[in-house]
Design a protein around this motif. Sequence first.
Motif: not given
Length: 173
Positions: A57, A59-60, A62, A97, A102
């Motif tokens: 993922c 986002r993870r 980052d 997060d 994710s």
Amino acid sequence: MNGEGRGEIAGGQEGRGRVGTVRFMGVRRGDMCGEGRALRVRRLGAYYVMVGVESGCQRRLDGVDKRTTPEHVERAFALAKAHGFLTHAFLILGSPDETEQSLRRTEALVRRLNPTSLFISQYAPLPGTALRARMEQEGRLNITSHEQLSYFAWKGPDLPIRIPGLDRARVLA
């Protein structure tokens, strides 16, 4: 070891006529694998490439400042396999997060990578880091002392941090 140090070792092996006589493993970030490096280390005797995948993922990735992408990782694994390397994936599950989505993305990435071996760590925020301070401030830390902190052997009933909507059983399933 930096590139200069690796170059000295490689040059020493070549100068002694010992190229390929010592087998070794290499650990790389997904975004730092390239064709030239793969050819060079394979010729020198590398046989196993271990890559810090961490998550599928973006986002993870980052969120923990990984500075790489799932696409980098996929290219690294494809390159390693094309040159006959065995492959290993390091994963870290349970970051602040982490979500059901994710986890599914990470599982899908691992299936596509099909590594020779895999190691899964639980996210554990290290003392003195910004993420640890944030988890303490948000009241999400399940660790009461530094002695409880281990990537490999957290034995508490929950994850090291509280993740809304997820529990230890789901994250580590």
